[in-house]
Structures are given as structure tokens and as C-alpha cells.
Design a protein around this motif. Structure first.
Motif, short mmCIF file in Angstrom:
data_model
loop_
_atom_site.label_atom_id
_atom_site.label_comp_id
_atom_site.label_asym_id
_atom_site.label_seq_id
_atom_site.Cartn_x
_atom_site.Cartn_y
_atom_site.Cartn_z
N LEU B 23 0.84 -1.20 0.00
CA LEU B 23 0.00 0.00 0.00
C LEU B 23 0.88 1.25 0.00
O LEU B 23 0.60 2.23 -0.69
N GLY B 24 1.96 1.18 0.79
CA GLY B 24 2.90 2.30 0.88
C GLY B 24 3.55 2.60 -0.46
O GLY B 24 3.85 3.75 -0.78
N CYS B 25 3.80 1.54 -1.26
CA CYS B 25 4.37 1.77 -2.59
C CYS B 25 3.45 2.67 -3.41
O CYS B 25 3.91 3.62 -4.06
N PHE B 26 2.15 2.43 -3.35
CA PHE B 26 1.22 3.28 -4.09
C PHE B 26 1.20 4.70 -3.53
O PHE B 26 1.07 5.67 -4.26
N ARG B 31 2.43 9.95 -4.92
CA ARG B 31 2.80 11.14 -4.16
C ARG B 31 1.71 11.54 -3.20
O ARG B 31 1.23 12.68 -3.20
N MET B 32 1.29 10.58 -2.39
CA MET B 32 0.19 10.82 -1.46
C MET B 32 0.65 10.76 -0.01
O MET B 32 -0.16 10.52 0.88
N LEU B 150 -2.49 0.49 -10.93
CA LEU B 150 -1.20 0.82 -11.56
C LEU B 150 -1.44 1.59 -12.86
O LEU B 150 -0.75 2.57 -13.16
N ALA B 151 -2.42 1.15 -13.63
CA ALA B 151 -2.71 1.81 -14.91
C ALA B 151 -3.11 3.26 -14.66
O ALA B 151 -2.67 4.17 -15.36
N ILE B 152 -3.93 3.50 -13.63
CA ILE B 152 -4.35 4.87 -13.31
C ILE B 152 -3.15 5.69 -12.86
O ILE B 152 -3.00 6.86 -13.19
N THR B 153 -2.26 5.05 -12.08
CA THR B 153 -1.07 5.75 -11.59
C THR B 153 -0.16 6.16 -12.74
O THR B 153 0.42 7.24 -12.74
N LEU B 154 -0.06 5.30 -13.77
CA LEU B 154 0.80 5.60 -14.92
C LEU B 154 0.23 6.76 -15.73
O LEU B 154 0.96 7.67 -16.11
#
Lengths: 270, 288
Positions: B23-26, B31-32, B150-154
């Protein structure tokens, strides 16, 4: 005036009488646009002409304030956004990037897609280490993995050197032929429109003119919009497919001069 | 000597580390970090309201987290206050109102320090059950939304164009974050929770080539930090929660330093070689 957006069995998307506003600002008005299977449509226009807005409406990312968009039921779209900057805090290899294209991707599909864009050797590279041209190829491969019927490219050659641009246009043309894709491409570079383009749509909030590239370059509305710079005509890049380009755009084999189309010969700019 | 309470603390620490790592990786990728801190700080308000309302404090935390997330989403569109300012206001208002509200509670049975800095050595079997249940739920959710998130993050627009439903995925992620904060509170307390999310992830980054490698590396570093922190706490009688964070920070520093060293030692080596060469040349010319 543009004709009523006609639809037939080959039509992938048809936008009719679109209007878009950002607050009080009118971004688009009276826009009709269709893209059919196997057809390459290039959208040109000055900055702020509403090209990206139109693309976002076509993709369904934004609702028009008036008009409507018809999409073929079950239409699969491959989208290459204008700017994909992957943050280096996120580690990512090309293999993993392509694996994220849709659920349940097999290794063989990733290899096939990379082969198709002539970028097989990039599979284990980090996406952060790719050049502009290499990254665009990887994005294309990713879009192909979704087996799209329509490819939407927002300024695909931005940040790519001239040789790489030619290679990329060649590649898009080849993919269209091989898969019968419909292609909608945005170009802010007024001087280079790929020769394989079937139709150029010249946009400046409304559709100024549209048609075959050479017809558009002779259209008074085009000259009026782009002024003196356009007097030379729309430079249409074309050349004989007697050789291949590698990833960097270098000619791999027999070196022949690039044939200039009647619209004008393309010269590399500094 | 392995007392039962220490074993429970170890299980709780490792369990929370394993959940908070991916979760921390996300949190790091998106950048949250400051958003996570805001959720954590305002959780004190949730705890106070939970106690006042006579419900489980964990439910109170979940409620306050959802409220904060909604406020952030609602006010993000306005431009007169920056996102960092808005988050700062929410974080500290939540903390302050929570402290004031707690002072109204009769009986003073509330151990404020335990909420703020954790009380891992006092973990009960019931707490362990909460950590196991909540942790498994978070990991299952994360496994389910891993690819779309991940797709949204990219690239959010690309993901949307590809048919990813952004709102449900982000909601699931936000709720997972709230649940993780609720279960991690017992271990490191609300003031230090974010460190457990971001430090292991940041420490794992130099060694990872894919998102999954980074998540696994962060889990390993987090579990190592929990074990090392508890061992240090036992050996030197230091506070357990902060000790875990200190160990994580040391591991982060070692990871970064190790990478920097490779470059620095290379420079030293080159300099040495140049020196040796010039000395040799010098001695030769001197002899002649």
C-alpha cells in the motif's frame, strides 16, 4: 461547410455537431468528424484550436456541451496520449508495462507486440531509459495488445528526432494496412503530414476545411488559417517503401532518395 | 526469553509491515504521503468520536478517513488554497479537535500516548485478530485492484480510455488506506503510521525493476524493521513503535548510501589510479 456525418458499416466513430465549452470559452463548435476502418485521418490546427478537446470527446473522456458521438458497439480503442511521463519513483520494465495493458497477458503476446513495432530488444529495458522514439514504439505496442479497431494518437512524433518521425509514420502506415485499423492522429506540426493520410481535417474551433492532403493544402481556408508559412503548401511526407528504418530512423538498407510528393519535399529541420 | 506478549508484538509488527508495504508503494508512486498523514492525524478525531458515540474506535477511524477523503475530493477543484495547505488544515484540525474531544471524556481511562505513538507491547489476541482480518482484507482488495490502480497511476486518461473505472478503484484504494491506518495505529501510533507506509517503499526503490519487486522488497524491509525495532526495544528498553521507525530509517539510509557508495568508491578508485600513475611517471622522470 462540412457534410452531414455519414455513417456506414465501416464507420468506427462519428461525431455530429459537437460543441465544447470551458466555462465561458467556446473550444469547439459545429464539428463533424467520422473515422472508418482502414482510414487515416489527421487533425491539424494551430495551438488552442481544440484538437485535444476533440480527441478527448471522441475517446469519451469528456462530454460535449452539445452534439453527440456515436461509437461502433464494442469498439476497442488504442490511445496514445500526448505526454506520458512515467515518474521514476515507479520502477517499470517494458515487459511489465506491456503486461499492464489488460488482464491476463501472456509473455508471447508481449513479444509479438514488440516485434510488430520492431522493438523486440527493448523488452528488458527500464521505461525510464528509453529515447522518445523508442518510448512511442513501446506505447504503440501497448496499444496493439488491446487489439484495437481504432488507434488514437495525440501528436505521436513529439519529442522524436526527424529520422525517428519518418520511421514512426511508416510504422503507423504498416499497422493500418496489416490490421485494417482506423487511425485518428493529431499533428501540431503543420509542415509534415504523413502521406498515408487519407483525410486531413483542419481545425480552428470549427472545421475550416477537410479532404485529401493535397486538396486541403490548396484550400484558401487553409492558407488563411496558417498564413504565409502555409503558402509553400502542406508538406506531405511520402517516400517509396524500398527500404526499412531501424529504431533510430536510420536507413537499414539500400539507400535511395526520399521521393517528394507533389505537395512539397520534406526537409529535416535543425 | 520469548514471552507471550513479545511474540504477539512481533506478529503484530510483521503483520502490519507486510500490509502497509505494498500500500505504501502506491502512496509513494502517487505522491500521497501527505494525504496519508492527513488521514492518520485526523484519525484521532475518529477515535474520540467513536468513544463518545460508544462504538468501536476502528469504525470511528474509518468514518473520519472517509470524511476527510470526501472533503479533499470536494475542495480540490477550487484553486484559492493549494492542496498541501488544505491537507495541512485538515490534518491539524483533526488532531486538535480530536485532542479537545478526548478531554471531554470522563474517566480518563484513555492512554493518549498509546494512540499517538502506539503500544505494540500491549497487543492483545483480539488486536491480533483485527490485524489479521483487516490486513487480509486489505491485501485481497489490493490484489484485485493492482492492475487497474497501476494503470491509473501511470496515466489516468489512458486508463480511462482503456475502460478502467477510475472512481471505484480509487475508492477501494482509499478505504484500504483507512483500514491500514486503523490496524497500524496499535503498532506505531497515528503520528508515525505514514513512516511505516513510505520508508520501506522508499528503501526498496533502488533495488527494484518492477512495481511488484518494489512491493516485495518493501515488505521484507518493513518486516525486518519491525523485528529489529522490537529487538532493540527489548535490549535497550527503548519505546517500541519509534524504535521500529528508527530501524526502518537506518535501513533506508543504508540502501541509499550503498547505492551512492558504488559511485563514490568508483571516483576514489579513479583518483587513486591517477595518483599512482602520476607518481610512477614522476619517479621515472626523476630517475632520468
Amino acid at each position: 461547410m462540412p457534410a452531414e456525418a455519414a455513417r456506414d458499416s465501416e464507420t468506427l466513430v462519428a461525431a455530429e455537431h459537437l460543441e465544447a465549452r470551458y466555462g465561458a470559452t467556446l473550444a469547439l463548435t459545429h464539428v463533424d468528424l467520422t473515422v472508418s476502418a482502414g482510414e487515416i485521418v489527421t487533425l491539424i490546427g494551430p495551438n488552442g484550436a481544440g484538437k485535444s478537446t476533440l480527441v478527448r470527446i471522441i475517446l469519451g473522456l469528456m462530454e460535449p456541451s452539445a452534439g453527440r458521438v456515436w461509437r461502433r458497439p464494442g469498439l476497442r480503442i488504442g490511445y496514445l496520449p500526448q505526454r506520458v511521463a512515467i515518474d521514476p519513483v515507479l520502477p517499470l520494465t517494458v515487459r511489465r508495462f506491456l503486461g499492464l495493458a489488460r488482464p491476463g497477458v501472456a509473455e508471447a503476446e508481449i513479444r509479438d507486440a514488440l516485434n510488430e513495432v520492431a522493438a523486440a530488444e527493448l523488452i528488458d529495458h527500464s521505461v525510464h531509459d528509453l529515447s522518445g522514439g523508442e518510448f512511442q514504439r513501446v506505447l504503440l505496442a501497448r496499444a496493439l495488445m488491446r487489439r484495437p479497431q481504432l488507434l488514437v494518437l495525440d501528436e505521436p512524433v513529439q519529442g522524436v528526432d526527424f529520422g525517428g518521425q519518418i520511421a514512426l509514420y511508416d510504422l503507423i502506415g504498416r499497422l493500418r494496412r496489416r490490421h485494417g485499423l482506423g487511425v485518428l492522429m493529431v499533428s501540431h506540426d503543420l509542415h509534415v503530414v504523413m502521406a498515408a493520410t487519407d483525410r486531413v481535417v483542419c481545425l480552428n474551433r470549427h472545421v475550416c476545411c477537410s479532404g485529401a492532403p493535397e486538396a486541403v493544402s490548396r484550400n484558401p481556408a487553409y492558407t488563411e488559417l496558417f498564413g504565409a508559412a502555409a503558402a509553400r503548401g502542406l508538406a506531405i511526407y511520402s517516400h517509396d517503401h524500398d527500404h526499412e528504418h531501424d529504431l533510430k530512423g536510420a536507413v537499414v538498407h539500400p539507400v535511395e532518395g526520399h521521393g517528394g510528393a507533389p505537395g512539397g519535399k520534406v526537409e529535416p529541420r535543425p | 526469553m520469548t514471552e507471550a506478549f513479545f511474540l504477539r508484538a512481533l506478529l503484530a509488527g510483521i503483520g502490519v509491515a507486510l500490509v502497509s508495504a505494498p500500500l505504501g508503494c502506491f502512496v509513494v508512486w502517487r505522491r500521497m504521503a501527505y494525504f496519508g498523514a492527513t488521514l492518520a492525524h485526523s484519525a484521532l478525531l475518529g477515535i474520540a468520536l467513536g468513544i463518545l458515540a460508544g462504538i468501536n474506535p476502528s469504525l470511528g477511524i474509518a468514518a473520519s478517513s472517509v470524511a476527510v477523503a470526501l472533503v479533499v475530493v470536494t475542495f480540490e477543484r477550487q484553486r484559492l488554497i493549494g492542496r498541501d495547505t488544505l491537507l495541512g488544515i485538515l490534518a491539524h484540525a483533526g488532531l486538535a479537535i480530536g485532542l479537545v474531544a478526548l478531554s471531554f471524556i470522563e474517566g480518563a481511562r484513555i492512554d493518549l500516548m498509546a494512540y499517538l505513538f502506539g503500544d505494540i507491547l500491549a497487543v492483545t489476541p483480539r488486536d491480533l485478530a483485527w490485524i489479521a482480518g483487516g490486513g487480509l482484507a486489505v491485501l485481497a482488495t489490493l490484489a484485485l485492484i493492482w492492475r487497474p490502480l497501476l494503470a491509473i497511476t501511470l496515466h489516468e486518461e489512458m486508463a480511462r480510455a482503456e475502460g478502467v473505472r477510475v472512481v471505484p478503484v480509487q475508492l477501494a484504494f482509499m478505504l484500504s488506506l483507512a483500514v491500514t491506518i486503523a490496524i497500524a495505529m496499535k503498532v506505531v501510533g497515528i503520528l508515525l503510521i505514514v513512516s511505516l507506509l513510505i520508508i520501506p517503499a522508499a528503501a526498496a526503490r533502488p533495488f527494484a525493476r518492477t512495481p511488484e519487486q518494489m512491493a516485495l522488497g518493501a515488505a521484507a524491509i518493513g518486516a525486518l524493521s519491525a523485528t529489529g525495532g522490537l529487538a532493540a526495544s527489548l535490549a535497550w528498553d527503548t519505546p517500541a513503535g519509534p524504535s521500529i521507525v528508527v530501524v526502518a530509517t537506518v535501513l533506508f539510509a543504508v540502501a541509499r548510501w550503498g547505492r551512492w557508495c558504488r559511485g563514490a568508491w568508483g571516483e576514489v578508485f579513479k583518483l587513486g589510479r591517477t595518483l599512482v600513475r602520476s607518481v610512477r611517471v614522476g619517479t621515472k622522470s626523476w630517475r632520468i
